[in-house]
Design a protein around this motif. Structure first.
Motif, short mmCIF file in Angstrom:
data_model
loop_
_atom_site.label_atom_id
_atom_site.label_comp_id
_atom_site.label_asym_id
_atom_site.label_seq_id
_atom_site.Cartn_x
_atom_site.Cartn_y
_atom_site.Cartn_z
N ALA A 60 -0.77 22.88 -38.25
CA ALA A 60 -0.72 23.13 -36.81
C ALA A 60 -1.98 22.62 -36.12
CB ALA A 60 -0.51 24.61 -36.53
N LEU A 61 -3.14 22.91 -36.69
CA LEU A 61 -4.39 22.46 -36.10
C LEU A 61 -4.46 20.93 -36.10
CD1 LEU A 61 -7.19 23.04 -34.94
CD2 LEU A 61 -8.04 23.21 -37.30
N THR B 166 -4.35 18.45 -32.60
CA THR B 166 -5.49 17.56 -32.34
C THR B 166 -5.18 16.11 -32.71
OG1 THR B 166 -6.41 18.10 -34.53
CG2 THR B 166 -7.16 19.40 -32.65
N HIS B 167 -3.90 15.81 -33.00
CA HIS B 167 -3.44 14.46 -33.33
C HIS B 167 -4.15 13.88 -34.55
CE1 HIS B 167 -2.01 13.85 -28.87
NE2 HIS B 167 -1.45 14.90 -29.46
N ARG B 168 -4.36 14.74 -35.55
CA ARG B 168 -4.98 14.29 -36.79
C ARG B 168 -4.06 14.42 -37.99
NH1 ARG B 168 -8.44 17.28 -38.65
NH2 ARG B 168 -8.28 19.08 -37.26
N ALA B 169 -2.79 14.79 -37.76
CA ALA B 169 -1.86 14.97 -38.89
C ALA B 169 -1.63 13.64 -39.61
CB ALA B 169 -0.55 15.56 -38.41
N TRP B 170 -1.52 12.56 -38.82
CA TRP B 170 -1.40 11.21 -39.39
C TRP B 170 -2.75 10.54 -39.38
CZ3 TRP B 170 2.37 8.79 -42.00
CH2 TRP B 170 3.68 9.30 -41.92
N GLN B 171 -3.15 10.04 -40.53
CA GLN B 171 -4.35 9.23 -40.66
C GLN B 171 -3.94 7.95 -41.38
OE1 GLN B 171 -7.49 10.00 -39.50
NE2 GLN B 171 -6.69 11.88 -38.59
N GLY B 172 -3.79 6.87 -40.62
CA GLY B 172 -3.28 5.64 -41.21
C GLY B 172 -1.86 5.85 -41.71
#
Length: 499
Positions: A405-406, A410-416
Motif C-alpha cells: 500500500a505504501l 508513492t508510485h514505487r510499487a514498480w521499479q523498472g
C-alpha cells in the motif's frame, strides 16, 4: 458519509443543438424515441452500429468526437490481432498472465474476452468503413492478466493497475485517461481496507477514470465496483430496438442496494463484437458466432466496455474533466431506465457532448489498502495442479499488504521491470508484431507457490496462424479459477456465467 459537491451545469444554446442533430431542441435532448421498425435490430444481437445509435455515439462522431487523443487501458485476457484491431490504434502493454512465459502465447487472447471488449471500446476496420467501436480513434493499451480459461489472481490485477498508473504518460499524444476493468471478486472485505480498492483509487487520484462492471449475479455488486471512486456499470436489455424508451435492466445485472448501485446502465445484452477463432470461448460456444468475424456476448463486461468508450468521447470533448466530473456528467446525460428500482441512468452522448459538463467532487474516506489479500480474493482462487494460491502472498511468495500500500501510494510499487521486487516484465517497448507495439516480455526467475519453477510447467504448443488459434489449451489445463465479471457467450438468456 459520502456526498457530491456539484456545480451548476449550463446547457448549450438550443439553436446549436438543433443544427448539429437536425432535429428540434426537444428531440435533440431527449433520446427516448418511440420504438418502431425503423429502430429494430436483427435477432442475432445488437451490432456496434446499433449500440452506437442507442448511446448516441453516432451523433457524437458526426461532431468529430471519436476518442482521438485519449488513451484507454484494458486489463483483461489480452487482445488478438484480428481484423478491426490491427489498424494502428492498439498497443500491447506487459503480459502479467501465467501464459506470459510462453513466447507465442504472450499478449495473445487465448480466451476471447479481452478481444470482445477491445472491439466494443475501440475497434476500427482499416478501410475507414465497416466495424466501429464506441471510440474508434482512441488509443487502446492492452494488459493481459487472464489465461486461456480466465484464471487470474487478484495480485496480478493489482500489479497491472499499478503499472498503468506508473506508465500513463508513455504515449504523450494519447495519455491514459480511462481504465476498463471487467473484473470482479465476491470478497466481502470493506473497500476502506481492500487492497484492490486502493489500487483503483490510486488510478482515480492520478486522473484515470476507472470503469468497472457491477457483476452478473443479479444481486450484490462485486469488488472493486463497490468502491465509490470508480464508475460502476450495469447492463441493459435493449429488447431488440435502438429506442432507449423500452430498455430494461438486464436480469443478470448486479444491482446492489443503496447507497451503492450502478452509476450507469449501458447496453450489455447480446452485443456483437469481434471474435477470436479457436479461443476458449469460441470453442465452448459455437452458437455465439456471427459469421466469420463476430461473436455475441452478454454481460456487465460488455456494458462496461460501452461506458469506457463513451467516457473517451466525452474526455475528447472536455479534456480537462477529472474522473469525478466525468462520472457526474455521464450520469446526468441519459434517461432513467423504465421501471427500474435500482441503478443509474443510461448514457446519451448527444446531450453529453452538446452541453457543458457537470462539475463535482467525491468526498469521503479512502481505502488504506492494508487489509487481507486473501479476503480481497473472495472465492476467486487460482490453483496449479491442485495447489491453491491462498494467504498473504502473490504468485511469487509472501506479500504484506501494508508494504504494498505504501509503495503503491508513492508510485514505487514498480521499479523498472519489477513489481514489489518481483521480476515481472522487461523495461521498455520492444518492436511490433501484427502491427501492434509490444512491451518487452520476460521469463520469470521466481518459483510458484507449490515450490516448482515456472519453467517446469508444460504447455501444449498453441499457435496463432494469423486467423485462428490451434491447440489453444495448456496441457492438462493446470490453471483454474475464473474471476471475470460475468459474460454469457451465447445469444439470449443462455450461456455460462464466469465469476
Amino acid at each position: 458519509m459520502r456526498r457530491y459537491v456539484a456545480a451548476v451545469a449550463v446547457t448549450a444554446a438550443a439553436t446549436t443543438v438543433a443544427a448539429l442533430t437536425g432535429g428540434t431542441p426537444a428531440q435533440a435532448g431527449t433520446p427516448a424515441r418511440a420504438a418502431s421498425a425503423d429502430y429494430s435490430f436483427d435477432a442475432t444481437g445488437a451490432t456496434m452500429t446499433d449500440v452506437r445509435r442507442i448511446t448516441r455515439a453516432d451523433v457524437a462522431a458526426q461532431r468529430g468526437y471519436t476518442g482521438k487523443g485519449i488513451g484507454i487501458a484494458l486489463i483483461d485476457t489480452g487482445v488478438a490481432p484480428v481484423e478491426g484491431l490491427t489498424s494502428g490504434n492498439v498497443a500491447n502493454g506487459p503480459d502479467l498472465s501465467f501464459e506470459s512465459q510462453v513466447a507465442n502465447l504472450r499478449w495473445r487472447d487465448t480466451y476471447g474476452h479481452g478481444t470482445h471488449m477491445a472491439g466494443i471500446i475501440a475497434g476500427r476496420d482499416a478501410s475507414g468503413t465497416g466495424f466501429r467501436g464506441m471510440a474508434p480513434d482512441a488509443k487502446l493499451l492492452s494488459l493481459k492478466v487472464g489465461a486461456a480459461n480466465g484464471a487470474v489472481d487478484v495480485t496480478q490485477v493489482i500489479a497491472a493497475i499499478d503499472w498503468v498508473v506508473e506508465h500513463r504518460f508513455d504515449d504523450v499524444r494519447n495519455p491514459i485517461r480511462v481504465l476498463n476493468l471487467s473484473y470482479g471478486t465476491d470478497g466481502v472485505l470493506s473497500y476502506l481496507k481492500n487492497p484492490l480498492s486502493l489500487a483503483v483509487q490510486n488510478a482515480w487520484r492520478a486522473g484515470i477514470a476507472v470503469v468497472v462492471s457491477s457483476g452478473n449475479t443479479g444481486g450484490a455488486i462485486t469488488n472493486p465496483a463497490f468502491d465509490p471512486y470508480v464508475i460502476t456499470v450495469g447492463a441493459t436489455d435493449m429488447r431488440g430496438t435502438t429506442a432507449p424508451a423500452d430498455d430494461q435492466i438486464a436480469s443478470f445485472t448486479s444491482v446492489g442496494a443503496a447507497p451503492r448501485v450502478p452509476d450507469l446502465l449501458t447496453p450489455g445484452r447480446s452485443v456483437v463484437s469481434l471474435r477470436v477463432p479457436g479461443s476458449m470461448a469460441d470453442a465452448a460456444y459455437p452458437s455465439a458466432r456471427v459469421g466469420e468475424r463476430y461473436f455475441v456476448g452478454s454481460g456487465t463486461s460488455q456494458a462496461t466496455a460501452v461506458a469506457t468508450g463513451a467516457a473517451a468521447l466525452l474526455l475528447q470533448r472536455y479534456p480537462w474533466l477529472n474522473p469525478d466530473s466525468l462520472k457526474c456528467s455521464l450520469r446526468q446525460s441519459g434517461p432513467y431506465v423504465s421501471g427500474a428500482t435500482a441503478g443509474g441512468r443510461m448514457i446519451d452522448l448527444d446531450r453529453a457532448t452538446a452541453q457543458l459538463p457537470k462539475l463535482c467532487l467525491e468526498l469521503g474516506p479512502m481505502s488504506t489498502g492494508t487489509g487481507s489479500i486473501q479476503a480481497a480474493r473472495g472465492t476467486s482462487i487460482v490453483t496449479l495442479n491442485g495447489v491453491p494460491l491462498i494467504g498473504e502472498r502473490d504468485i511469487f511468495g509472501p506479500l504484506k499488504s501494508s508494504e504494498w500500500a505504501l509503495a503503491s501510494i508513492t508510485h514505487r510499487a514498480w521499479q523498472g521491470g519489477e513489481w514489489m521486487g518481483r521480476p515481472m516484465t522487461g523495461t521498455g517497448w520492444a518492436g511490433t508484431q501484427y502491427g501492434q507495439p509490444n512491451w518487452a516480455g520476460r521469463a520469470w526467475s521466481g518459483t510458484d507457490w507449490s515450490g516448482r519453477a515456472w519453467s517446469d510447467i508444460a504447455w501444449s504448443g498453441a499457435t496463432w496462424t494469423g486467423r485462428a488459434w490451434s491447440n489453444t489449451l495448456v496441457d492438462g489445463a493446470p490453471w483454474s479459477g475464473r474471476a471475470w465479471s460475468g459474460v454469457s457467450w451465447q445469444h439470449g438468456t443462455g450461456g455460462a456465467w464466469m465469476n
